[in-house]
Design a protein around this motif. Sequence first.
Motif, PDB file in Angstrom:
ATOM      1  N   ALA A  29       0.838  -1.200   0.000  1.00 60.27           N
ATOM      2  CA  ALA A  29       0.000   0.000   0.000  1.00 60.27           C
ATOM      3  C   ALA A  29       0.872   1.249   0.000  1.00 60.27           C
ATOM      4  O   ALA A  29       1.949   1.292   0.625  1.00 60.27           O
ATOM      5  CB  ALA A  29      -0.921  -0.014   1.224  1.00 60.27           C
ATOM      6  N   ASN A  30       0.419   2.275  -0.716  1.00 63.04           N
ATOM      7  CA  ASN A  30       1.133   3.547  -0.861  1.00 63.04           C
ATOM      8  C   ASN A  30       2.485   3.378  -1.533  1.00 63.04           C
ATOM      9  O   ASN A  30       3.394   4.193  -1.329  1.00 63.04           O
ATOM     10  CB  ASN A  30       1.314   4.225   0.513  1.00 63.04           C
ATOM     11  CG  ASN A  30      -0.013   4.495   1.206  1.00 63.04           C
ATOM     12  OD1 ASN A  30      -0.897   5.139   0.656  1.00 63.04           O
ATOM     13  ND2 ASN A  30      -0.146   3.961   2.425  1.00 63.04           N
ATOM     14  N   LYS A  72      -7.897   4.345  -3.780  1.00 63.16           N
ATOM     15  CA  LYS A  72      -7.306   5.647  -3.430  1.00 63.16           C
ATOM     16  C   LYS A  72      -7.050   5.766  -1.931  1.00 63.16           C
ATOM     17  O   LYS A  72      -5.961   6.191  -1.508  1.00 63.16           O
ATOM     18  CB  LYS A  72      -8.244   6.759  -3.897  1.00 63.16           C
ATOM     19  CG  LYS A  72      -7.776   8.159  -3.516  1.00 63.16           C
ATOM     20  CD  LYS A  72      -8.792   9.210  -3.923  1.00 63.16           C
ATOM     21  CE  LYS A  72      -8.341  10.597  -3.476  1.00 63.16           C
ATOM     22  NZ  LYS A  72      -9.331  11.642  -3.838  1.00 63.16           N
ATOM     23  N   ASN A  73      -8.052   5.411  -1.116  1.00 62.32           N
ATOM     24  CA  ASN A  73      -7.961   5.653   0.324  1.00 62.32           C
ATOM     25  C   ASN A  73      -7.193   4.575   1.066  1.00 62.32           C
ATOM     26  O   ASN A  73      -6.472   4.875   2.023  1.00 62.32           O
ATOM     27  CB  ASN A  73      -9.377   5.777   0.913  1.00 62.32           C
ATOM     28  CG  ASN A  73     -10.166   6.907   0.282  1.00 62.32           C
ATOM     29  OD1 ASN A  73      -9.599   7.928  -0.112  1.00 62.32           O
ATOM     30  ND2 ASN A  73     -11.474   6.730   0.171  1.00 62.32           N
ATOM     31  N   SER A  74      -7.321   3.314   0.665  1.00 60.55           N
ATOM     32  CA  SER A  74      -6.674   2.216   1.401  1.00 60.55           C
ATOM     33  C   SER A  74      -5.356   1.793   0.782  1.00 60.55           C
ATOM     34  O   SER A  74      -4.429   1.390   1.513  1.00 60.55           O
ATOM     35  CB  SER A  74      -7.624   1.012   1.475  1.00 60.55           C
ATOM     36  OG  SER A  74      -8.811   1.351   2.152  1.00 60.55           O
ATOM     37  N   LEU A  75      -5.246   1.862  -0.549  1.00 61.76           N
ATOM     38  CA  LEU A  75      -4.014   1.434  -1.209  1.00 61.76           C
ATOM     39  C   LEU A  75      -3.118   2.598  -1.605  1.00 61.76           C
ATOM     40  O   LEU A  75      -1.975   2.372  -2.020  1.00 61.76           O
ATOM     41  CB  LEU A  75      -4.356   0.605  -2.454  1.00 61.76           C
ATOM     42  CG  LEU A  75      -5.197  -0.652  -2.223  1.00 61.76           C
ATOM     43  CD1 LEU A  75      -5.429  -1.386  -3.538  1.00 61.76           C
ATOM     44  CD2 LEU A  75      -4.540  -1.576  -1.202  1.00 61.76           C
ATOM     45  N   GLY A  76      -3.618   3.818  -1.521  1.00 61.58           N
ATOM     46  CA  GLY A  76      -2.805   4.990  -1.830  1.00 61.58           C
ATOM     47  C   GLY A  76      -2.467   5.127  -3.303  1.00 61.58           C
ATOM     48  O   GLY A  76      -1.428   5.682  -3.660  1.00 61.58           O
ATOM     49  N   VAL A  77      -3.319   4.658  -4.179  1.00 60.58           N
ATOM     50  CA  VAL A  77      -3.067   4.708  -5.619  1.00 60.58           C
ATOM     51  C   VAL A  77      -3.551   6.038  -6.178  1.00 60.58           C
ATOM     52  O   VAL A  77      -4.595   6.563  -5.779  1.00 60.58           O
ATOM     53  CB  VAL A  77      -3.784   3.537  -6.321  1.00 60.58           C
ATOM     54  CG1 VAL A  77      -3.681   3.654  -7.831  1.00 60.58           C
ATOM     55  CG2 VAL A  77      -3.196   2.217  -5.849  1.00 60.58           C
ATOM     56  N   LYS A  78      -2.772   6.610  -7.090  1.00 58.89           N
ATOM     57  CA  LYS A  78      -3.153   7.871  -7.731  1.00 58.89           C
ATOM     58  C   LYS A  78      -3.415   7.724  -9.231  1.00 58.89           C
ATOM     59  O   LYS A  78      -3.937   8.636  -9.853  1.00 58.89           O
ATOM     60  CB  LYS A  78      -2.062   8.912  -7.516  1.00 58.89           C
ATOM     61  CG  LYS A  78      -1.837   9.258  -6.052  1.00 58.89           C
ATOM     62  CD  LYS A  78      -0.745  10.299  -5.899  1.00 58.89           C
ATOM     63  CE  LYS A  78      -0.542  10.630  -4.414  1.00 58.89           C
ATOM     64  NZ  LYS A  78       0.545  11.641  -4.221  1.00 58.89           N
TER      65      LYS A  78
END
Length: 627
Positions: free
Chosen positions: A384-385, A410-416
């Motif tokens: 994550a992130n 977006k919120n849990s894995l931090g993907v953009k």
Amino acid sequence: MSTNDTKKPTGDAQPPPKGAPTDTPAAKIGPEPSNPPAGAKADNPPAAHSSTTPPKPPAPAGGPPKPPPPKNPGFVTCTVDGREVVVKPGTNMIDAAKSVGVDIPFYCYHPRLSIAANCRICLIEASNAPKLVPACQTPLAEGQAIKTTTPKVKEQQRAVMEFLLLNHPVDCSICDQAGECKLQDYYMKYDYRPSRLEGGKVLKSKRKVLGPQVVLDQERCILCTRCVRFMNEIPKEPQLGVFGRGSHERIDVFPGSELNSNYSLNTVDVCPVGALLSRDFRFRARAWFLSATPSVCTGCSRGCNIYTDWMSQDTYRYRPRENEQINKSWMCDQGRLSYKPLNLNRVLSAAVGRQATLAKGTARPELTRVEATKAAAQQLQPLANSAQLAVLASPVCSNEDLLAGLSFAKNSLGVKQVYVGGRPQGAADHYLMTADKNPNRKGLELIAKGLGLTLKPFEELAPALHSGKVKALYAIGTEVPGDAEAFAQAVAQTEVFVAQAMNESPVTAQATVLLPASAHVEDEGSFVQFEGVVQRFRKAYPSKGDAVPHWRWAAELSKALGNTVAWSSAREVFRELAAQVAELASFNWEQASPPDREKPGINPLPTGADGRPPGYREFGTPRVRGI
């Protein structure tokens, strides 16, 4: 031979019968009066006293009575069986009568086709006509009185039914149209008498293959010409015609051609009897065993409105549902046949480990939903992130699936950034079918924009996998626009591949954790078609196997990673997350839901035939009679 038969006509008029009024002098009886009244004899007009023309006598003060003004200006007001009807000018009698609950029978009439008026069963009495008039062809007039239940009309309807059934085969027991046939319905309502035919019926071709999708039974055809008019007027591909004369007249294709249009199966829909049949649906299910659920076609980005006809947990066919804005009353053949992945090669249970690494013939271990969620969370949490984790989203998923899945990414894995998958591009046609074979690409674009995520083309994902830039992949749907085998080889190099998939494929065989996902007919939701119109669809039947919707997998994975999520339905997902997307925020999810029953009079499917009372078919698979 009579002597009168050899006489040539002289051109003289026949003498009038005795006592008939006439203006000829020979017919005058009795002497003329000696002092006739002035103006009685026209043979000797009085001489003019001057060269000037005498003035014309003034017109009578009364004159012919003027017609009364319309009761409702701008509209036509009349009565149908004593009921007042107010309609727009030009409205025919069938539509006007239907607006007040009066059904006038018809075969050849269709509201979206030209009017032929050749079946003659819609003849009714009108106050301004001496004979019966066809209700489909006759517009209403102000003050007109229409009668549809008089003995004269009823006898006409009975006579037409007897004529249509004269040479019709009695094969209702094997006919696919049984249960949806207007001949059956109208026979019970307007005729209900045995045949008076003496001798054999006219025999025609029983299995005339018109093209790759349609077969014709010419003996059942009543020559309403709906199919011919449809092909001429809607797709503008005149591939059908009427051939022959009299009792041997028939519908057929032109010599040397076939019915190969992408809209050929619409002729099966408009056929009021069992003459035109779908080769895909033929002999597969009875209409009264099917339930119909309003849905949206996922064959392309047009988003045609449809009915999903299903039994137990299998979809049997798609039929078009009326929508003036999207598809009128039609749909393409390719979209009709796009239901098959709902039944075949489904992912029915969660699994851990790559299938490709196992020995041939060995199945990978199956897990419960809780175990699969925990295994997926354990593999995703360390990455994550991280820039090494990528997300693949499919535009085949609904708005609710994408809202939940991308919010989790977006919120849990931090993907953009999100890579766009989906089905490959295909061919478009001149009417409804689009080249984009994904039903919700527009929705994916809007949701990604609203959540602040960047969309990247699928072509950039494979190089990133080969180079090692991406070592983990989370897929919301495993449809890929390129070669599935080539992408499967690329994704095999990843350390972690968590895939939520509906159908098995070479890509799902490489998943380290495979999560079964529901199809769109197994849950409620919405799509955004390519023109930006948001459309709702309803749930038809429960999900197959252990499959659950994509949004539920996102919710359970989010909880496993320590986040608080309270979604328990697609409705709650939309209400909570759609506010972040401007184009979806104003969409009324509840009010836009289509009715779960068909409109009365438009091919209603019988209810309760599988053992459940009306209104309870959506509550799971029936448990009666082994279904």
